[in-house]
Design a protein around this motif. Structure first.
Motif, PDB file in Angstrom:
ATOM      1  N   ASN A 150      25.718 -58.286 -78.660  1.00 52.34           N
ATOM      2  CA  ASN A 150      25.996 -59.359 -79.612  1.00 52.34           C
ATOM      3  C   ASN A 150      26.706 -58.886 -80.880  1.00 52.34           C
ATOM      4  O   ASN A 150      26.862 -59.671 -81.817  1.00 52.34           O
ATOM      5  CB  ASN A 150      24.689 -60.058 -79.997  1.00 52.34           C
ATOM      6  N   GLU A 151      27.132 -57.664 -80.908  1.00 51.53           N
ATOM      7  CA  GLU A 151      27.773 -57.135 -82.120  1.00 51.53           C
ATOM      8  C   GLU A 151      29.013 -57.936 -82.512  1.00 51.53           C
ATOM      9  O   GLU A 151      29.315 -58.086 -83.685  1.00 51.53           O
ATOM     10  CB  GLU A 151      28.144 -55.662 -81.933  1.00 51.53           C
ATOM     11  N   TRP A 152      29.732 -58.468 -81.571  1.00 55.19           N
ATOM     12  CA  TRP A 152      30.978 -59.191 -81.820  1.00 55.19           C
ATOM     13  C   TRP A 152      30.779 -60.437 -82.674  1.00 55.19           C
ATOM     14  O   TRP A 152      31.708 -60.884 -83.340  1.00 55.19           O
ATOM     15  CB  TRP A 152      31.648 -59.566 -80.491  1.00 55.19           C
ATOM     16  N   ILE A 153      29.561 -61.011 -82.688  1.00 52.80           N
ATOM     17  CA  ILE A 153      29.341 -62.246 -83.454  1.00 52.80           C
ATOM     18  C   ILE A 153      29.027 -61.971 -84.927  1.00 52.80           C
ATOM     19  O   ILE A 153      29.173 -62.851 -85.766  1.00 52.80           O
ATOM     20  CB  ILE A 153      28.225 -63.114 -82.820  1.00 52.80           C
ATOM     21  N   LYS A 154      28.654 -60.763 -85.255  1.00 57.46           N
ATOM     22  CA  LYS A 154      28.202 -60.460 -86.622  1.00 57.46           C
ATOM     23  C   LYS A 154      29.233 -60.756 -87.714  1.00 57.46           C
ATOM     24  O   LYS A 154      28.861 -61.210 -88.787  1.00 57.46           O
ATOM     25  CB  LYS A 154      27.668 -59.041 -86.695  1.00 57.46           C
ATOM     26  N   PRO A 155      30.528 -60.561 -87.505  1.00 53.61           N
ATOM     27  CA  PRO A 155      31.490 -60.927 -88.558  1.00 53.61           C
ATOM     28  C   PRO A 155      31.502 -62.432 -88.878  1.00 53.61           C
ATOM     29  O   PRO A 155      31.952 -62.832 -89.944  1.00 53.61           O
ATOM     30  CB  PRO A 155      32.842 -60.496 -87.996  1.00 53.61           C
ATOM     31  N   TYR A 156      30.986 -63.268 -87.980  1.00 55.82           N
ATOM     32  CA  TYR A 156      30.989 -64.715 -88.173  1.00 55.82           C
ATOM     33  C   TYR A 156      29.758 -65.223 -88.908  1.00 55.82           C
ATOM     34  O   TYR A 156      29.650 -66.410 -89.205  1.00 55.82           O
ATOM     35  CB  TYR A 156      31.102 -65.418 -86.810  1.00 55.82           C
ATOM     36  N   LEU A 157      28.814 -64.334 -89.210  1.00 57.11           N
ATOM     37  CA  LEU A 157      27.574 -64.723 -89.878  1.00 57.11           C
ATOM     38  C   LEU A 157      27.771 -64.899 -91.373  1.00 57.11           C
ATOM     39  O   LEU A 157      28.606 -64.231 -91.981  1.00 57.11           O
ATOM     40  CB  LEU A 157      26.490 -63.677 -89.626  1.00 57.11           C
ATOM     41  N   VAL A 158      26.966 -65.790 -91.977  1.00 60.27           N
ATOM     42  CA  VAL A 158      27.060 -66.018 -93.419  1.00 60.27           C
ATOM     43  C   VAL A 158      26.817 -64.732 -94.203  1.00 60.27           C
ATOM     44  O   VAL A 158      27.399 -64.543 -95.274  1.00 60.27           O
ATOM     45  CB  VAL A 158      26.105 -67.137 -93.903  1.00 60.27           C
ATOM     46  N   SER A 159      25.995 -63.845 -93.653  1.00 59.60           N
ATOM     47  CA  SER A 159      25.733 -62.577 -94.344  1.00 59.60           C
ATOM     48  C   SER A 159      26.982 -61.699 -94.418  1.00 59.60           C
ATOM     49  O   SER A 159      27.038 -60.763 -95.215  1.00 59.60           O
ATOM     50  CB  SER A 159      24.600 -61.823 -93.645  1.00 59.60           C
ATOM     51  N   ASN A 160      27.996 -62.014 -93.606  1.00 57.75           N
ATOM     52  CA  ASN A 160      29.269 -61.286 -93.622  1.00 57.75           C
ATOM     53  C   ASN A 160      30.423 -62.194 -94.024  1.00 57.75           C
ATOM     54  O   ASN A 160      31.558 -61.985 -93.614  1.00 57.75           O
ATOM     55  CB  ASN A 160      29.532 -60.675 -92.239  1.00 57.75           C
ATOM     56  N   LYS A 161      30.101 -63.224 -94.792  1.00 62.26           N
ATOM     57  CA  LYS A 161      31.084 -64.192 -95.301  1.00 62.26           C
ATOM     58  C   LYS A 161      31.651 -65.117 -94.212  1.00 62.26           C
ATOM     59  O   LYS A 161      32.713 -65.686 -94.361  1.00 62.26           O
ATOM     60  CB  LYS A 161      32.219 -63.496 -96.045  1.00 62.26           C
ATOM     61  N   GLY A 162      30.898 -65.250 -93.102  1.00 63.96           N
ATOM     62  CA  GLY A 162      31.286 -66.171 -92.043  1.00 63.96           C
ATOM     63  C   GLY A 162      30.638 -67.532 -92.244  1.00 63.96           C
ATOM     64  O   GLY A 162      30.053 -67.812 -93.286  1.00 63.96           O
ATOM     65  N   ARG A 163      30.700 -68.386 -91.241  1.00 61.16           N
ATOM     66  CA  ARG A 163      30.180 -69.753 -91.336  1.00 61.16           C
ATOM     67  C   ARG A 163      28.877 -69.973 -90.576  1.00 61.16           C
ATOM     68  O   ARG A 163      28.230 -70.990 -90.739  1.00 61.16           O
ATOM     69  CB  ARG A 163      31.216 -70.746 -90.786  1.00 61.16           C
ATOM     70  N   VAL A 164      28.480 -69.026 -89.716  1.00 60.00           N
ATOM     71  CA  VAL A 164      27.305 -69.206 -88.869  1.00 60.00           C
ATOM     72  C   VAL A 164      26.040 -68.834 -89.640  1.00 60.00           C
ATOM     73  O   VAL A 164      25.887 -67.706 -90.090  1.00 60.00           O
ATOM     74  CB  VAL A 164      27.421 -68.368 -87.576  1.00 60.00           C
ATOM     75  N   LYS A 165      25.116 -69.829 -89.752  1.00 61.29           N
ATOM     76  CA  LYS A 165      23.862 -69.610 -90.476  1.00 61.29           C
ATOM     77  C   LYS A 165      22.736 -69.117 -89.582  1.00 61.29           C
ATOM     78  O   LYS A 165      21.826 -68.433 -90.044  1.00 61.29           O
ATOM     79  CB  LYS A 165      23.419 -70.895 -91.165  1.00 61.29           C
ATOM     80  N   PHE A 166      22.757 -69.522 -88.299  1.00 57.81           N
ATOM     81  CA  PHE A 166      21.682 -69.177 -87.381  1.00 57.81           C
ATOM     82  C   PHE A 166      22.247 -68.857 -86.011  1.00 57.81           C
ATOM     83  O   PHE A 166      23.186 -69.511 -85.557  1.00 57.81           O
ATOM     84  CB  PHE A 166      20.701 -70.349 -87.206  1.00 57.81           C
TER      85      PHE A 166
END
Length: 96
Positions: free
Chosen positions: A56-72
């Motif tokens: 699942n490493e590929w999804i981490k750039p999309y997380l809010v913690s990495n300035k992405g939009r995915v919260k959960f």
């Protein structure tokens, strides 16, 4: 469904992404890359239908913690990423 079919005024979105093998990750990324085209988007959750190796490493750039939009992110397999803050485990049962 494609990102172009989703109303641009969408505020809350749950994406179910099938990434059981690496060939499907590009399609999942296309959806996540399209999120920037939704100006009123407030909440994005992803139900990640991944594989047993929890790649699942590929999804981490999309997380809010990495300035992405995915919260959960809800993952269907036990994963070291499960922290009950950003990543949650949501077992869906045995595949047949």
């Amino acid at each position: 469904m494609t990102p172009s079919k989703v109303p641009k005024d969408t505020q809350n979105l749950v994406l179910t992404l099938n990434v059981r093998d690496f060939t499907k990750i590009d399609t999942a990324k296309a959806w996540l890359d399209a999120l920037s085209g939704f100006p009123q988007l407030k909440n994005v959750a992803v139900l990640l239908l991944g594989n047993e190796q929890c790649d699942n490493e590929w999804i981490k750039p999309y997380l809010v913690s990495n300035k992405g939009r995915v919260k959960f992110v809800f993952v269907v397999y036990d994963s070291p990423d499960v922290d009950n803050n950003l990543f949650y485990q949501w077992p869906l049962g045995v595949a047949t």
